[in-house]
Design an enzyme around this catalytic site. Structure first.
Site, mmCIF file in Angstrom:
data_model
loop_
_atom_site.group_PDB
_atom_site.id
_atom_site.type_symbol
_atom_site.label_atom_id
_atom_site.label_comp_id
_atom_site.label_asym_id
_atom_site.label_seq_id
_atom_site.Cartn_x
_atom_site.Cartn_y
_atom_site.Cartn_z
ATOM 1 N N GLY A 241 -57.445 -47.902 23.700
ATOM 2 C CA GLY A 241 -56.755 -49.164 23.492
ATOM 3 C C GLY A 241 -55.652 -49.090 22.452
ATOM 4 N N HIS A 242 -54.913 -50.205 22.335
ATOM 5 C CA HIS A 242 -53.778 -50.243 21.413
ATOM 6 C C HIS A 242 -54.221 -50.180 19.954
ATOM 7 C CE1 HIS A 242 -53.893 -54.952 21.763
ATOM 8 N NE2 HIS A 242 -55.016 -54.452 21.333
ATOM 9 N N ASN A 243 -53.396 -49.522 19.166
ATOM 10 C CA ASN A 243 -53.598 -49.368 17.718
ATOM 11 C C ASN A 243 -54.799 -48.499 17.344
ATOM 12 O OD1 ASN A 243 -51.468 -51.377 17.035
ATOM 13 N ND2 ASN A 243 -52.927 -52.799 17.953
#
Length: 340
Positions: A241-243
């Site tokens: 996922g993002h980050n």
């Protein structure tokens, strides 16, 4: 290509017991070995095969002591598995594609640069302002968006998709169907029950020596960067996922999913189908067993997590003993209720 056992022992720093001039020309499983092959013995359960293998040579541990007569030549090393892996790497390098040049049709935008000895397969696409290093192999149907940077000796197999602004280090491997830099799963709930997409403006950074398996997806960050540190190895069909930040030399097996903004430490081992919640921290040297669900942060390094909620393995095993006894306990309870 053909080598003597002596030559291989010199490469591995091993000690020979047997015929140093024996010749080998391929890598074999110990249970299927035949003359001209070289095998290894690491797992004790495969020891019976060493007494009957047809392999010309077998790589074994320094402390290996045969209990029966052995026909094959031994190469003794500190770590047979690592040594055999080293041979596999050398063999793969010798047999790697030597393709150089550009197949047509292939597209590279004006303003992008690529180093010497590169290969660009048919129907590959390179966007604007890209910087690509030397000896990079870009196979057919690879898409590389604008402003992408790729280091030396990196390979992108057919159909890999690299979104704009991604940074990829040297000696990386991106397998077919992988998507690097797609939008993170960010949606803001609205008063009417709908969801509004939150723009994902960050990028993805893959450091050196990273391997990304087929059909794995790594989302870009909302603002800064999703970071995959040096030496990380990912299997096929993984979602990052993002980050997210994945620490150095972490390995992740197939179908695992790491939710947004989670930080994974160094030298972590993540089994197949593991799910990790978002905004948590997984310490260095953690081992997460297959299908475990990690729902909260852990502070202690070196834990082994197991189970749907991923609590410490000793506690899980104690609980599981009770779980197995539940049918018997239920029956005993019913009998007690009848007596009362």
């Amino acid at each position: 290509m053909e080598f003597t056992v002596k030559q291989i022992a010199e490469i591995l720093g091993g000690v020979i017991e047997g015929n140093a001039e024996e010749k080998v020309n391929r890598l074999d499983k110990i249970q299927e070995g035949s003359k001209g092959g070289i095998s290894f013995l690491s797992n004790p359960k495969y020891e019976p095969y060493i007494y009957e293998t047809g392999s010309s040579a077998v790589i074994v541990a320094n402390d290996f002591k045969p209990t029966k007569k052995i026909q094959t030549t031994l190469i003794k090393v500190a770590d047979p598995y690592t040594s055999f892996s080293k041979l596999l790497e050398a063999y793969a390098a010798m047999n790697a594609s030597s393709k150089v040049g550009v197949e047509e049709p292939a597209y590279m935008a004006i303003g992008s640069k690529i180093g010497d000895k590169h290969y660009r397969g048919a129907f590959s696409y390179i966007g604007e302002n890209c910087e690509i290093g030397e000896n990079v192999k870009i196979y057919p149907h690879v898409y590389i968006g604008d402003n992408v940077k790729i280091g030396n000796n990196t390979t992108l197999f057919a159909g890999a998709k690299i979104y704009a602004d991604t940074v990829i280090g040297s000696n990386c491997v991106i397998h077919s169907g992988a998507v690097i830099g797609s939008d993170g799963f960010g949606f803001a709930p609205q008063a009417d029950g709908s969801y509004k997409a939150i723009p994902q403006l960050g990028n993805v950074i893959l450091e050196d020596d990273v391997v990304i398996g087929a059909n794995t997806v790594i989302d870009c960050a909302t603002l800064n960067a999703t970071i995959i540190r040096k030496g990380v190895k990912m299997d096929n069909l993984i979602q990052i996922g993002h980050n997210v930040e994945v620490g150095e030399n972490t390995v992740i097996a197939a179908q695992a999913g790491i939710s947004g903004s989670t930080k994974v430490g160094k030298n972590v081992i993540i089994g197949g189908q593991v799910g990790a919640a978002g905004h948590i921290e997984i310490p260095n040297k953690t081992i997460i067993a297959a299908k475990a669900g990690v729902s909260r942060s852990h502070k202690k390094e070196g834990l082994t997590l197991m189970g749907t909620l991923g609590f410490e393995i000793k506690d899980y095993m104690k609980s599981y003993v009770l779980f197995k006894k539940l049918p018997d306990l239920e029956q005993r309870l019913k009998e007690l209720e009848k007596k009362s």
